[in-house]
Design a protein around this motif. Structure first.
Motif, mmCIF file in Angstrom:
data_model
loop_
_atom_site.group_PDB
_atom_site.id
_atom_site.type_symbol
_atom_site.label_atom_id
_atom_site.label_comp_id
_atom_site.label_asym_id
_atom_site.label_seq_id
_atom_site.Cartn_x
_atom_site.Cartn_y
_atom_site.Cartn_z
ATOM 1 N N TRP A 148 0.732 -1.499 -0.015
ATOM 2 C CA TRP A 148 0.030 0.036 0.100
ATOM 3 C C TRP A 148 0.832 1.241 0.022
ATOM 4 C CZ3 TRP A 148 -5.100 -0.139 -0.690
ATOM 5 C CH2 TRP A 148 -5.768 -1.672 -0.529
ATOM 6 N N ILE A 149 0.375 2.323 -0.744
ATOM 7 C CA ILE A 149 0.985 3.538 -0.589
ATOM 8 C C ILE A 149 -0.049 4.647 -0.151
ATOM 9 C CG2 ILE A 149 2.496 3.029 -2.403
ATOM 10 C CD1 ILE A 149 -0.103 5.652 -3.136
ATOM 11 N N SER A 150 0.412 5.668 0.424
ATOM 12 C CA SER A 150 -0.395 6.887 0.946
ATOM 13 C C SER A 150 0.042 8.246 0.672
ATOM 14 C CB SER A 150 -0.720 6.612 2.491
ATOM 15 O OG SER A 150 0.321 6.806 3.182
ATOM 16 N N ASN A 151 -0.641 9.055 0.509
ATOM 17 C CA ASN A 151 -0.081 10.315 -0.054
ATOM 18 C C ASN A 151 -1.020 11.486 0.513
ATOM 19 O OD1 ASN A 151 1.249 12.333 -1.659
ATOM 20 N ND2 ASN A 151 -0.781 12.633 -2.903
ATOM 21 N N VAL A 152 -0.665 12.567 1.106
ATOM 22 C CA VAL A 152 -1.386 13.651 1.589
ATOM 23 C C VAL A 152 -1.006 14.730 0.926
ATOM 24 C CG1 VAL A 152 -1.917 15.076 3.656
ATOM 25 C CG2 VAL A 152 -1.441 12.700 3.934
ATOM 26 N N THR A 153 -2.012 15.596 0.317
ATOM 27 C CA THR A 153 -1.705 16.726 -0.428
ATOM 28 C C THR A 153 -3.187 17.636 -0.872
ATOM 29 O OG1 THR A 153 -0.505 17.611 -2.688
ATOM 30 C CG2 THR A 153 -2.058 15.619 -2.809
ATOM 31 N N GLN A 154 -2.723 18.653 -1.220
ATOM 32 C CA GLN A 154 -3.832 19.584 -1.719
ATOM 33 C C GLN A 154 -3.408 20.090 -3.256
ATOM 34 O OE1 GLN A 154 -2.110 23.935 0.262
ATOM 35 N NE2 GLN A 154 -4.232 23.076 0.584
ATOM 36 N N VAL A 155 -2.355 19.708 -3.755
ATOM 37 C CA VAL A 155 -1.928 20.299 -4.931
ATOM 38 C C VAL A 155 -2.700 19.116 -6.141
ATOM 39 C CG1 VAL A 155 0.102 20.533 -6.533
ATOM 40 C CG2 VAL A 155 0.328 20.966 -4.081
ATOM 41 N N PRO A 156 -3.236 20.024 -7.022
ATOM 42 C CA PRO A 156 -3.943 18.981 -8.079
ATOM 43 C C PRO A 156 -2.882 18.317 -8.922
ATOM 44 C CG PRO A 156 -4.799 21.346 -7.895
ATOM 45 C CD PRO A 156 -3.800 21.317 -7.070
ATOM 46 N N ALA A 157 -1.930 18.643 -9.250
ATOM 47 C CA ALA A 157 -1.026 18.031 -10.188
ATOM 48 C C ALA A 157 -0.549 16.468 -9.428
ATOM 49 C CB ALA A 157 0.304 18.952 -10.136
ATOM 50 N N ILE A 158 -0.309 16.791 -8.057
ATOM 51 C CA ILE A 158 0.218 15.472 -7.271
ATOM 52 C C ILE A 158 -1.153 14.637 -7.044
ATOM 53 C CG2 ILE A 158 1.006 14.460 -5.207
ATOM 54 C CD1 ILE A 158 2.493 17.132 -4.983
ATOM 55 N N VAL A 159 -2.362 15.117 -6.930
ATOM 56 C CA VAL A 159 -3.385 14.279 -6.855
ATOM 57 C C VAL A 159 -3.465 13.381 -8.005
ATOM 58 C CG1 VAL A 159 -5.949 14.302 -6.711
ATOM 59 C CG2 VAL A 159 -4.729 15.862 -5.309
ATOM 60 N N GLY A 160 -3.371 14.195 -9.145
ATOM 61 C CA GLY A 160 -3.487 13.456 -10.571
ATOM 62 C C GLY A 160 -2.369 12.496 -10.683
ATOM 63 N N MET A 161 -1.039 13.028 -10.517
ATOM 64 C CA MET A 161 -0.077 11.923 -10.532
ATOM 65 C C MET A 161 -0.428 10.633 -9.727
ATOM 66 S SD MET A 161 2.964 10.780 -8.941
ATOM 67 C CE MET A 161 3.021 11.952 -7.657
ATOM 68 N N PHE A 228 -5.454 27.804 -3.643
ATOM 69 C CA PHE A 228 -5.687 26.994 -5.105
ATOM 70 C C PHE A 228 -4.991 27.632 -6.229
ATOM 71 C CE2 PHE A 228 -8.358 26.276 -8.859
ATOM 72 C CZ PHE A 228 -8.224 24.772 -8.937
ATOM 73 N N ASP A 229 -4.984 29.036 -6.318
ATOM 74 C CA ASP A 229 -4.136 29.619 -7.343
ATOM 75 C C ASP A 229 -2.784 29.522 -7.620
ATOM 76 O OD1 ASP A 229 -6.823 30.990 -8.058
ATOM 77 O OD2 ASP A 229 -6.564 32.514 -7.096
ATOM 78 N N VAL A 230 -2.246 29.113 -6.384
ATOM 79 C CA VAL A 230 -0.707 29.120 -6.327
ATOM 80 C C VAL A 230 -0.399 27.307 -6.656
ATOM 81 C CG1 VAL A 230 1.290 29.092 -4.919
ATOM 82 C CG2 VAL A 230 -0.335 31.189 -4.904
ATOM 83 N N ALA A 231 -1.364 26.756 -6.096
ATOM 84 C CA ALA A 231 -1.056 25.101 -6.385
ATOM 85 C C ALA A 231 -0.727 24.862 -7.828
ATOM 86 C CB ALA A 231 -2.217 24.352 -5.560
ATOM 87 N N GLN A 232 0.133 23.899 -8.078
ATOM 88 C CA GLN A 232 0.374 23.534 -9.368
ATOM 89 C C GLN A 232 -0.825 22.782 -9.870
ATOM 90 O OE1 GLN A 232 4.065 21.103 -9.884
ATOM 91 N NE2 GLN A 232 3.780 20.769 -11.667
ATOM 92 N N LYS A 233 -1.177 23.190 -11.085
ATOM 93 C CA LYS A 233 -2.207 22.267 -11.712
ATOM 94 C C LYS A 233 -1.808 21.319 -12.579
ATOM 95 C CE LYS A 233 -4.917 25.667 -10.166
ATOM 96 N NZ LYS A 233 -3.900 26.629 -9.459
ATOM 97 N N HIS A 234 -2.820 20.149 -12.840
ATOM 98 C CA HIS A 234 -2.640 18.987 -13.570
ATOM 99 C C HIS A 234 -2.809 19.496 -15.068
ATOM 100 C CE1 HIS A 234 -2.830 14.708 -14.789
ATOM 101 N NE2 HIS A 234 -2.263 14.476 -13.908
ATOM 102 N N SER A 241 -10.461 20.490 -11.154
ATOM 103 C CA SER A 241 -11.776 20.714 -10.640
ATOM 104 C C SER A 241 -12.094 20.033 -9.532
ATOM 105 C CB SER A 241 -12.901 20.404 -11.820
ATOM 106 O OG SER A 241 -12.557 21.174 -13.056
ATOM 107 N N PHE A 242 -11.772 18.472 -9.456
ATOM 108 C CA PHE A 242 -11.887 17.974 -8.185
ATOM 109 C C PHE A 242 -11.150 18.379 -7.076
ATOM 110 C CE2 PHE A 242 -10.249 13.811 -5.919
ATOM 111 C CZ PHE A 242 -11.540 13.499 -5.321
ATOM 112 N N CYS A 243 -10.142 19.119 -6.926
ATOM 113 C CA CYS A 243 -9.515 19.715 -5.817
ATOM 114 C C CYS A 243 -10.200 20.776 -5.311
ATOM 115 C CB CYS A 243 -8.016 20.062 -5.988
ATOM 116 S SG CYS A 243 -7.182 18.524 -6.266
ATOM 117 N N LYS A 244 -10.713 21.824 -6.533
ATOM 118 C CA LYS A 244 -11.231 22.900 -6.169
ATOM 119 C C LYS A 244 -12.557 22.825 -5.558
ATOM 120 C CE LYS A 244 -12.504 27.308 -8.292
ATOM 121 N NZ LYS A 244 -12.276 28.456 -9.641
ATOM 122 N N ASP A 245 -13.217 21.803 -5.841
ATOM 123 C CA ASP A 245 -14.682 21.383 -5.412
ATOM 124 C C ASP A 245 -14.630 20.875 -4.073
ATOM 125 O OD1 ASP A 245 -15.633 22.705 -7.974
ATOM 126 O OD2 ASP A 245 -15.838 20.834 -8.816
#
Length: 316
Positions: A148-161, A228-234, A241-245
């Motif tokens: 298993w892996i886990s990840n904690v983030t608010q950055v859309p690019a990392i969520v998608g990766m 959200f504006d500063v966080a790197q986008k995917h 949109s998923f992160c913003k919402d």
């Protein structure tokens, strides 16, 4: 390269140096706090701090590998990228290995951890090294057994990766994302006993339905909070949109993502993420690590001429 691999064979931990591009050299060090000398640990910490200080004020992070007593390096795997010509450290990832209660047994969870890149080195194609390479090597050392892996983030690019790199990841915006009972039990255990690994304070609340950590930046990771504006986008808008919402960026929310590293994820990583020019080096690393974990124990077992610590032949 052969000398570097040969050096790892006599160790119980991973300490591997790879040329991951024409300009970059990557060192992967497993649990340095358990075996490095104090001078070596200090040199490693200074390399990590030098990268972090390019983005944040020196000393602003106080959790994980930045703990003053060095305890954060005992259960951590460091992936450190340097410029091949100057030796300057330019990026790192600190993956934490967590032993998490899972039913009547214990599951090893590799937390993807803190990633920091020198601002001048961003968009240089480092993501495949910082996020997937160490997981792939651990998968091989684990004899192809999934973990298993886990990840904690608010950055859309990392969520998608994370969603695109690993298997069975929850949460993610796709309909194929399902929260299983295993996801839920692991998340509960991580939030109950391992918050310190990713710098989340006791006051942060966890929403079990959507795996959102509310008010997450209070446990030593405060300066990582972004708008959200500063966080790197995917590149795929669905993750943005998923992160913003789903996240309240003003409050400081994070997703807790949980997924698996398995044979399907490793195949996709090699085929889609690793640049073609680097595939040979990764295959070589995979071969030597597999040799260490599978073939060498057999050789050692039949060698009665010398002890091999826990693994040694028995004289009869």
């Amino acid at each position: 390269m052969y000398a570097a691999f040969k050096k790892t064979f006599s160790k119980d931990h991973l300490d591997l140096v790879l040329q991951t591009s024409e300009d970059h050299e990557t060192r992967i060090v497993e649990f340095p706090g358990r075996w490095m000398t104090q001078d070596e640990l200090q040199e490693l910490r200074e390399a990590l701090i030098s990268i972090a200080s390019k983005t944040l004020a020196r000393g602003s992070l106080t959790y994980g590998v930045f703990k003053a007593d060095g305890s954060g390096l005992r259960d951590t795997v460091i992936t450190l990228i340097r410029d091949r010509y100057s030796g300057q450290p330019i990026a790192f990832n600190a993956l934490a290995v967590m032993e998490v209660a899972h039913g009547s047994a214990t599951a090893t969870v590799l937390h993807l951890g803190l990633v920091m890149v020198d601002p001048g080195q961003r968009s240089r194609g480092l993501s495949w090294v910082l996020y997937g390479l160490t997981c792939l090597l651990f998968f091989l050392r684990n004899q192809l057994r999934p973990f298993w892996i886990s990840n904690v983030t608010q950055v859309p690019a990392i969520v998608g990766m994370v969603a695109e790199t690993f298997s069975a990841v929850y949460p993610q915006p796709d309909d194929r994302s399902r929260r299983s009972i295993e996801h839920l039990l692991l998340a509960r255990e991580i939030m109950a006993n391992h918050r310190h690994v990713f710098g989340v304070g006791a006051e942060a609340e966890f929403d079990e339905a959507c795996f959102v950590i509310g008010n997450a930046y209070t446990g030593g990771s405060d300066d990582l909070k972004k708008s959200f504006d500063v966080a790197q986008k995917h590149r795929d808008e669905k993750y943005n949109s998923f992160c913003k919402d789903s996240l309240d960026y003003e409050r400081g929310d994070d997703f807790l993502q949980i997924g698996r590293m398995d044979i399907f994820a490793s195949k996709d990583y090699l085929m889609k993420s690793v640049p073609r020019r680097s595939v040979l080096a990764i295959v070589a690393a995979a071969f030597f690590i597999s040799l260490q974990r599978v073939l060498l124990p057999i050789i050692y077992w039949f060698d009665t001429s010398r002890p091999w610590r826990r693994l040694r032949a028995r004289n009869t």
